[in-house]
Each structure stands twice: as structure tokens, then as C-alpha cells.
Write a protein that holds these residues in place. Structure first.
Motif, PDB file in Angstrom:
ATOM      1  N   LYS A  42       0.804  -1.217   0.000  1.00 34.78           N
ATOM      2  CA  LYS A  42       0.000   0.000   0.000  1.00 34.78           C
ATOM      3  C   LYS A  42       0.838   1.270   0.000  1.00 34.78           C
ATOM      4  O   LYS A  42       0.314   2.337  -0.340  1.00 34.78           O
ATOM      5  CB  LYS A  42      -0.941   0.005   1.216  1.00 34.78           C
ATOM      6  N   LYS A  43       2.093   1.185   0.423  1.00 29.82           N
ATOM      7  CA  LYS A  43       2.942   2.372   0.516  1.00 29.82           C
ATOM      8  C   LYS A  43       4.059   2.303  -0.526  1.00 29.82           C
ATOM      9  O   LYS A  43       4.930   1.440  -0.474  1.00 29.82           O
ATOM     10  CB  LYS A  43       3.550   2.484   1.929  1.00 29.82           C
ATOM     11  N   GLU A  44       4.015   3.240  -1.471  1.00 28.52           N
ATOM     12  CA  GLU A  44       4.986   3.236  -2.556  1.00 28.52           C
ATOM     13  C   GLU A  44       6.408   3.502  -2.074  1.00 28.52           C
ATOM     14  O   GLU A  44       7.370   3.095  -2.728  1.00 28.52           O
ATOM     15  CB  GLU A  44       4.594   4.279  -3.612  1.00 28.52           C
ATOM     16  N   CYS A  45       6.534   4.182  -0.937  1.00 30.29           N
ATOM     17  CA  CYS A  45       7.876   4.479  -0.438  1.00 30.29           C
ATOM     18  C   CYS A  45       8.639   3.198  -0.093  1.00 30.29           C
ATOM     19  O   CYS A  45       9.877   3.177  -0.107  1.00 30.29           O
ATOM     20  CB  CYS A  45       7.802   5.393   0.783  1.00 30.29           C
ATOM     21  N   PHE A  46       7.934   2.117   0.231  1.00 34.59           N
ATOM     22  CA  PHE A  46       8.589   0.844   0.536  1.00 34.59           C
ATOM     23  C   PHE A  46       9.090   0.145  -0.724  1.00 34.59           C
ATOM     24  O   PHE A  46       9.983  -0.688  -0.647  1.00 34.59           O
ATOM     25  CB  PHE A  46       7.631  -0.089   1.288  1.00 34.59           C
ATOM     26  N   HIS A  47       8.499   0.479  -1.875  1.00 39.11           N
ATOM     27  CA  HIS A  47       8.832  -0.207  -3.128  1.00 39.11           C
ATOM     28  C   HIS A  47      10.181   0.220  -3.690  1.00 39.11           C
ATOM     29  O   HIS A  47      10.682  -0.398  -4.633  1.00 39.11           O
ATOM     30  CB  HIS A  47       7.749   0.037  -4.182  1.00 39.11           C
ATOM     31  N   THR A  48      10.744   1.288  -3.139  1.00 37.74           N
ATOM     32  CA  THR A  48      12.015   1.800  -3.665  1.00 37.74           C
ATOM     33  C   THR A  48      13.154   1.656  -2.662  1.00 37.74           C
ATOM     34  O   THR A  48      14.234   2.196  -2.883  1.00 37.74           O
ATOM     35  CB  THR A  48      11.864   3.293  -4.039  1.00 37.74           C
ATOM     36  N   THR A  49      12.918   0.948  -1.579  1.00 34.72           N
ATOM     37  CA  THR A  49      13.938   0.757  -0.544  1.00 34.72           C
ATOM     38  C   THR A  49      14.299  -0.719  -0.455  1.00 34.72           C
ATOM     39  O   THR A  49      13.421  -1.563  -0.275  1.00 34.72           O
ATOM     40  CB  THR A  49      13.430   1.251   0.830  1.00 34.72           C
ATOM     41  N   THR A  50      15.589  -1.010  -0.553  1.00 35.10           N
ATOM     42  CA  THR A  50      16.055  -2.393  -0.643  1.00 35.10           C
ATOM     43  C   THR A  50      15.626  -3.239   0.545  1.00 35.10           C
ATOM     44  O   THR A  50      15.139  -4.357   0.382  1.00 35.10           O
ATOM     45  CB  THR A  50      17.591  -2.422  -0.773  1.00 35.10           C
ATOM     46  N   ARG A 112      22.451  -3.798   5.569  1.00 34.06           N
ATOM     47  CA  ARG A 112      22.715  -2.986   6.764  1.00 34.06           C
ATOM     48  C   ARG A 112      24.207  -2.679   6.894  1.00 34.06           C
ATOM     49  O   ARG A 112      24.599  -1.581   7.309  1.00 34.06           O
ATOM     50  CB  ARG A 112      22.220  -3.705   8.018  1.00 34.06           C
ATOM     51  N   TYR A 113      25.040  -3.647   6.537  1.00 30.36           N
ATOM     52  CA  TYR A 113      26.496  -3.439   6.575  1.00 30.36           C
ATOM     53  C   TYR A 113      26.906  -2.321   5.616  1.00 30.36           C
ATOM     54  O   TYR A 113      27.686  -1.429   5.978  1.00 30.36           O
ATOM     55  CB  TYR A 113      27.208  -4.744   6.218  1.00 30.36           C
ATOM     56  N   VAL A 114      26.348  -2.354   4.405  1.00 30.62           N
ATOM     57  CA  VAL A 114      26.673  -1.331   3.413  1.00 30.62           C
ATOM     58  C   VAL A 114      26.156   0.032   3.868  1.00 30.62           C
ATOM     59  O   VAL A 114      26.847   1.050   3.753  1.00 30.62           O
ATOM     60  CB  VAL A 114      26.076  -1.697   2.034  1.00 30.62           C
ATOM     61  N   ALA A 115      24.932   0.050   4.433  1.00 30.26           N
ATOM     62  CA  ALA A 115      24.334   1.319   4.859  1.00 30.26           C
ATOM     63  C   ALA A 115      25.134   1.977   5.980  1.00 30.26           C
ATOM     64  O   ALA A 115      25.239   3.206   6.026  1.00 30.26           O
ATOM     65  CB  ALA A 115      22.894   1.084   5.313  1.00 30.26           C
ATOM     66  N   ILE A 116      25.687   1.175   6.880  1.00 33.21           N
ATOM     67  CA  ILE A 116      26.374   1.722   8.056  1.00 33.21           C
ATOM     68  C   ILE A 116      27.873   1.889   7.823  1.00 33.21           C
ATOM     69  O   ILE A 116      28.462   2.908   8.199  1.00 33.21           O
ATOM     70  CB  ILE A 116      26.120   0.817   9.282  1.00 33.21           C
ATOM     71  N   CYS A 117      28.486   0.913   7.186  1.00 32.01           N
ATOM     72  CA  CYS A 117      29.947   0.938   7.018  1.00 32.01           C
ATOM     73  C   CYS A 117      30.388   1.571   5.701  1.00 32.01           C
ATOM     74  O   CYS A 117      31.532   1.996   5.575  1.00 32.01           O
ATOM     75  CB  CYS A 117      30.502  -0.493   7.121  1.00 32.01           C
ATOM     76  N   MET A 118      29.493   1.606   4.712  1.00 32.58           N
ATOM     77  CA  MET A 118      29.829   2.185   3.406  1.00 32.58           C
ATOM     78  C   MET A 118      28.703   3.120   2.969  1.00 32.58           C
ATOM     79  O   MET A 118      28.091   2.909   1.906  1.00 32.58           O
ATOM     80  CB  MET A 118      30.050   1.075   2.381  1.00 32.58           C
ATOM     81  N   PRO A 119      28.369   4.128   3.771  1.00 33.15           N
ATOM     82  CA  PRO A 119      27.194   4.968   3.472  1.00 33.15           C
ATOM     83  C   PRO A 119      27.271   5.695   2.141  1.00 33.15           C
ATOM     84  O   PRO A 119      26.233   5.941   1.512  1.00 33.15           O
ATOM     85  CB  PRO A 119      27.167   5.958   4.648  1.00 33.15           C
ATOM     86  N   LEU A 120      28.475   6.059   1.704  1.00 34.81           N
ATOM     87  CA  LEU A 120      28.621   6.789   0.436  1.00 34.81           C
ATOM     88  C   LEU A 120      28.289   5.913  -0.772  1.00 34.81           C
ATOM     89  O   LEU A 120      27.935   6.427  -1.838  1.00 34.81           O
ATOM     90  CB  LEU A 120      30.045   7.346   0.310  1.00 34.81           C
ATOM     91  N   HIS A 121      28.399   4.585  -0.615  1.00 29.42           N
ATOM     92  CA  HIS A 121      28.135   3.667  -1.726  1.00 29.42           C
ATOM     93  C   HIS A 121      26.768   2.997  -1.616  1.00 29.42           C
ATOM     94  O   HIS A 121      26.404   2.197  -2.475  1.00 29.42           O
ATOM     95  CB  HIS A 121      29.220   2.585  -1.774  1.00 29.42           C
ATOM     96  N   HIS A 122      26.024   3.337  -0.555  1.00 26.54           N
ATOM     97  CA  HIS A 122      24.758   2.645  -0.311  1.00 26.54           C
ATOM     98  C   HIS A 122      23.742   2.878  -1.432  1.00 26.54           C
ATOM     99  O   HIS A 122      23.099   1.939  -1.912  1.00 26.54           O
ATOM    100  CB  HIS A 122      24.164   3.083   1.032  1.00 26.54           C
ATOM    101  N   ALA A 123      23.598   4.135  -1.859  1.00 27.72           N
ATOM    102  CA  ALA A 123      22.635   4.460  -2.914  1.00 27.72           C
ATOM    103  C   ALA A 123      22.983   3.763  -4.225  1.00 27.72           C
ATOM    104  O   ALA A 123      22.094   3.353  -4.989  1.00 27.72           O
ATOM    105  CB  ALA A 123      22.566   5.965  -3.113  1.00 27.72           C
ATOM    106  N   GLU A 124      24.280   3.619  -4.485  1.00 32.84           N
ATOM    107  CA  GLU A 124      24.717   2.972  -5.724  1.00 32.84           C
ATOM    108  C   GLU A 124      24.544   1.455  -5.672  1.00 32.84           C
ATOM    109  O   GLU A 124      24.094   0.837  -6.644  1.00 32.84           O
ATOM    110  CB  GLU A 124      26.190   3.310  -5.972  1.00 32.84           C
ATOM    111  N   LEU A 125      24.890   0.845  -4.528  1.00 32.98           N
ATOM    112  CA  LEU A 125      24.858  -0.615  -4.417  1.00 32.98           C
ATOM    113  C   LEU A 125      23.463  -1.157  -4.109  1.00 32.98           C
ATOM    114  O   LEU A 125      23.188  -2.324  -4.402  1.00 32.98           O
ATOM    115  CB  LEU A 125      25.831  -1.069  -3.314  1.00 32.98           C
TER     116      LEU A 125
END
Length: 312
Positions: A42-50, A112-125
Motif C-alpha cells: 500500500k505504501k509506494e515508499c517501501f517499493h524503492t527501498t532495498t 545494513r552493513y553497506v548502509a552503516i559501514c559504506m554509506p557513500l556507496h549505499h545508494a549505488e549498491l
């Protein structure tokens, strides 16, 4: 003679009670998973988050596994026979989705590892395209045990077996003891790799958490607790692999005890984790929890509290 009849009637009644309890639990768990899935869609915002997409994959996987395993349980309870080839198809789905959830949990831990330890690459990966590829990889890795099981089955089963009618159960795939050892070895090796990934992620996030400060520290420790939860879920999945060996050992001692232990294992290590863990994960996430509360209300008014809740 009357004593024997009373024992048989008591055993029959006990089996009926067990099957009814399982049906009630399965219906409750499927309804909860359906509520969580409805909240996601029901929430489109969830459809774009890994992490939310992978969470939805675990919900779908668990729901399908609950449904398929319950069907097999009912068919076995009523001694219903079917063509072996049809049983093979049903069991392959069970084998596949038995593994999809733990592999997906491992992927969520890496996210979660990428989001916390590699935040600059999170959007790309962790974009939508890579998430779709990740889901394909998850199902490919999950199919490895299925391929091993089918390969040993086709190599061992006589040609006449496929034309026979049998009570459908997972044991139909095992003809020799070495097959069960091989299947167990494949599963345990796969789970060992997943455990290594989770421990690696935990250690790396722990290092970041100790050096973080302010708002970052709170977010990092929350991510660390999420990894711990994934590890606990993975442990429950690992216990499932030991259950058949425990049950086989008890079967050689007493059949009645075997039935009781198998029933306990099914409720504790198959049914409950497939619903309770996703529910806990959904409630821990603030965004998803708010959407879940919103979805559980009639319109914008909560039935329990009669309080208006706005959600954007």
C-alpha cells in the motif's frame, strides 16, 4: 479389548486436536503475514527501498512455505496418496522456500552493513535494479540444495516409482542413509557461509558503532540490533536442519514419542519463526510500524484507541 479400544480412541482424538491447533496457528500466522504484505504494497515508499523489498520477499517466502507445508501435513494426516511426480513438485517448492528466507536474511544483513559501514556507496549498491538482481541470486543460491536433492533422488529412484501413488512427505526423496548425510552437509555448509557473513557484518558494524557519536551512534546501534535479530532468525532456521536427525533417532526408540517430538518441532521451529520474527522486525522499524498501525485501523481511526492517526 475395551482398554485397547479406549487407547485407540484417545490417540485418534489427540491427533485430531493437534491438527486443529496447527490449522488455527497457520491461519493466524498467514493473516499476520498478509497484513504485513498489505502494508508493504500500500505504501509506494517501501517499493524503492532495498531492505523493505527484501523484507517482503521473506514474507512471501514464509507464507508460501506455511501454506505448502500445511497442505502436506493435512494430506499426510488423512493418508491421502498422490502421484509421486506431483509430490516431487510440491516438495521441491518446500525445499526451495525453506532456504529462501535465511538467504534473504543474509542479504538484508549485508544491506545494513553497506548502509552503516559504506554509506557513500549505499545508494549505488542498493538501488532497485541491483535489488532485483539480488532477488534472482537469492533464489539461485536457494535452489542449490534442491538440485542436490533432486539429483540424488533421480539417480536412486527406480523408474516404476514415478507411476506409483504414495503418501507425500519429504522422506520420499531418501532411499539410502548417505543421501540424508549429503543433503545435511549441503545445507549446513550453506548455513555456515551465511553465519560467517552475519558475524563479519556484526563485527564491522560494532567497530563503527563504538566510534560513532550523536545521532549516528543511535542509528548504528539500531542496525547492530537488527543484525543480531537476523542472526537469531538464522539460528532457528539452522535448528530445523537438526530436527530430522533427532526425529529419526527417536523413531527407532518409540513411534508415539516420535510423533510428539515432530509435532513440537513443527510448531516451534517451522511455524512460529515464520511469523513471529517478521512481525518483530516489522514492529522494530519505525516507518513500517507506523504504516502497519495505519493499515490496521479503519480509515484514519484506530479501533482500539479511537485516536486519529495521520500518516504521510
Amino acid at each position: 479389548m475395551a482398554t485397547n479400544n479406549s487407547l485407540v480412541d484417545g490417540d485418534f482424538l489427540q491427533r485430531k486436536v493437534k491438527i486443529v491447533i496447527v490449522q488455527v496457528l497457520v491461519m493466524i500466522f498467514l493473516c499476520i503475514n498478509l497484513l504485513l504484505l498489505t502494508t508493504f504494497y500500500k505504501k509506494e515508499c517501501f517499493h524503492t527501498t532495498t531492505r523493505y523489498i527484501l523484507f517482503a520477499v521473506t514474507l512471501l517466502s514464509d507464507s508460501l512455505l506455511l501454506f505448502m507445508s500445511d497442505i502436506l501435513l493435512i494430506l499426510t494426516h488423512f493418508n491421502f496418496t498422490m502421484h509421486v511426480w506431483l509430490c516431487v513438485i510440491m516438495c521441491v517448492l518446500v525445499f526451495l522456500y525453506l532456504t529462501v528466507t535465511p538467504v534473504t536474511l543474509t542479504a538484508m544483513t549485508l544491506e545494513r552493513y553497506v548502509a552503516i559501514c559504506m554509506p557513500l556507496h549505499h545508494a549505488e549498491l542498493c538501488n532497485i535494479r541491483r535489488t532485483k538482481h539480488c532477488i534472482l541470486i537469492i533464489h539461485s543460491l536457494s535452489s542449490v540444495p534442491c538440485i542436490v536433492i533432486l539429483s540424488t533422488f533421480f539417480a536412486s529412484a527406480p523408474a516404476s516409482l514415478y507411476k506409483q501413488y504414495r503418501i507425500c512427505s519429504l522422506e520420499i526423496f531418501v532411499f539410502y542413509r548417505w543421501q540424508s548425510y549429503l543433503i545435511s552437509a549441503v545445507y549446513q555448509f550453506q548455513f555456515l557461509i551465511m553465519c560467517i557473513v552475519i558475524v563479519f557484518s556484526y563485527v564491522k558494524i560494532m567497530k563503527v558503532a563504538k566510534s560513532a557519536s550523536g545521532g549516528n551512534k543511535k542509528s548504528t546501534w539500531k542496525g547492530l540490533r537488527t543484525v543480531v535479530l537476523h542472526g537469531f532468525q538464522l539460528l532457528l532456521c539452522l535448528i530445523q536442519l537438526w530436527c530430522p536427525f533427532i526425529e529419526a533417532a527417536i523413531l527407532m526408540i518409540n513411534f508415539s514419542s516420535f510423533e510428539n517430538v515432530r509435532y513440537f518441532n513443527y510448531i516451534t521451529f517451522y511455524l512460529a519463526p515464520r511469523c513471529l520474527s517478521p512481525l518483530i522486525y516489522g514492529l522494530r522499524d519505525e516507518t513500517f510500524s507506523l504504516a502497519l498501525k495505519h493499515n490496521a485501523c479503519f480509515g484514519f481511526y484506530c479501533v482500539k484507541n479511537n485516536v486519529q492517526i495521520s500518516f504521510v
